[in-house]
Design an enzyme around this catalytic site. Structure first.
Site, PDB file in Angstrom:
ATOM      1  N   ASP A  45      -2.187   1.923  -5.448  1.00 29.07           N
ATOM      2  CA  ASP A  45      -3.086   2.880  -4.817  1.00 29.07           C
ATOM      3  C   ASP A  45      -2.400   4.233  -4.953  1.00 29.07           C
ATOM      4  O   ASP A  45      -1.282   4.406  -4.443  1.00 29.07           O
ATOM      5  CB  ASP A  45      -3.280   2.568  -3.335  1.00 29.07           C
ATOM      6  CG  ASP A  45      -4.112   1.325  -3.084  1.00 29.07           C
ATOM      7  OD1 ASP A  45      -4.490   0.653  -4.052  1.00 29.07           O
ATOM      8  OD2 ASP A  45      -4.373   1.025  -1.904  1.00 29.07           O
ATOM      9  N   HIS A  99       1.683  -3.675  -8.770  1.00 30.34           N
ATOM     10  CA  HIS A  99       1.242  -4.935  -9.351  1.00 30.34           C
ATOM     11  C   HIS A  99       1.218  -4.858 -10.872  1.00 30.34           C
ATOM     12  O   HIS A  99       1.337  -3.781 -11.461  1.00 30.34           O
ATOM     13  CB  HIS A  99      -0.146  -5.291  -8.825  1.00 30.34           C
ATOM     14  CG  HIS A  99      -0.188  -5.547  -7.347  1.00 30.34           C
ATOM     15  ND1 HIS A  99      -0.282  -6.808  -6.805  1.00 30.34           N
ATOM     16  CD2 HIS A  99      -0.138  -4.694  -6.290  1.00 30.34           C
ATOM     17  CE1 HIS A  99      -0.298  -6.732  -5.494  1.00 30.34           C
ATOM     18  NE2 HIS A  99      -0.213  -5.447  -5.148  1.00 30.34           N
ATOM     19  N   SER A 111       6.234   7.096  -3.849  1.00 32.35           N
ATOM     20  CA  SER A 111       6.955   7.544  -5.040  1.00 32.35           C
ATOM     21  C   SER A 111       5.992   7.636  -6.210  1.00 32.35           C
ATOM     22  O   SER A 111       4.809   7.899  -6.024  1.00 32.35           O
ATOM     23  CB  SER A 111       8.122   6.612  -5.352  1.00 32.35           C
ATOM     24  OG  SER A 111       8.985   7.230  -6.281  1.00 32.35           O
TER      25      SER A 111
END
Length: 272
Positions: A80, A137, A239
């Site tokens: 996200d 992911h 980050s």
């Protein structure tokens, strides 16, 4: 041995605080305050009281299933995040942000033998703010060939710092994954550390210890495959993830300034 700079020390100190488990009443107050301060959307996660430390909240797991684009040629967002920049490389030059170039030769240390395949390829920069879901992911079915942990500094990676700090991605600590898809198209996933990101983890490689081990480390694999959507690891705090693709191998489906969600299509493989 590399010396630690002030931002690394600050990040390590914050990491200790975030890892500490306070009395449940105090911990609930800390968690609730953090959620309110940053405006976290907790609709896909457990409630504030269920996290026993701030780190557990930072690295929270989804409890609702995401819609994932499982089309064979699709590449999904690993996170996200905000797309801070994307597009075509100019030979070995990528954009940190509009108007600020850096060399992927310097970014991808210990990958020299394959760099010419990436020249004039495509790239996407994913910025995770402190309020975002912090796990990353697998963007497509992929083979992991090599992991390189490059110790470095821990400057902030927010938009304000991206615009003023030259070679930010090169100076900051990072973890580089050299990968191939099922058609042997080469690409890289670069996890970039930042201020208060005391740790970047990989679920398949426990030897990588960021903001702790100060020596460059390389890990190679013979037959390590992961499937699209699988958990790859997580940041402790926000980050950046940089993806770099072999020339003429992908078509991007995002633009700078766009917000994306894990599971959403961001590019597709070009068939030969």
């Amino acid at each position: 041995m590399r010396k630690r700079v002030v931002t690394n020390i600050i990040s390590a100190g914050f990491g200790k605080f975030a890892s500490k488990r306070f009395h449940p009443i105090l911990q609930k107050f800390i968690n609730s305050s953090y959620i309110k301060l940053l405006g976290l959307d907790m609709s896909e996660f457990k409630e504030a009281r269920d996290y026993k430390s701030l780190n557990e909240l930072f690295t929270r797991e989804l409890i609702k299933k995401r819609d994932i684009d499982y089309q064979e040629d699709s590449i999904i967002s690993p996170t996200d995040s905000l797309i801070t920049e994307c597009g075509k490389l100019k030979k070995d030059k990528s954009l940190q942000i509009k108007g600020m170039e850096y060399s992927i030769d310097s970014l991808l240390i210990e990958c020299k033998e394959n760099l010419n395949k990436i020249y004039d390829g495509d790239f996407i920069n994913f910025y995770l703010s402190p309020k975002d879901y912090h796990r990353y992911h697998v963007p497509c079915d992929m083979q992991i060939l090599k992991v390189i942990h490059v110790p470095g500094k821990l400057y902030p990676v927010n938009l304000r710092y991206l615009k003023k700090k030259i070679n930010l991605f090169i100076e900051n600590e990072r973890v580089i994954l050299e990968c191939k898809n099922k058609e042997d198209r080469l690409f890289y996933i670069v996890l970039v550390g930042a201020l208060n990101v005391g740790q970047m983890t990989l679920v398949f490689e426990k030897r990588v210890e960021t903001n702790k081990n100060r020596e460059l480390s390389i890990y190679k694999y013979n037959n390590l495959w992961m499937n699209k959507g699988e958990l790859l690891g997580y940041f402790k705090m926000g980050s950046t993830v940089v993806m770099l693709f072999e020339k003429n191998s992908v078509k991007l489906d995002v633009r700078p300034g766009q917000n994306v969600k894990f599971g959403q299509k961001v590019a597709k493989w070009i068939k030969d």
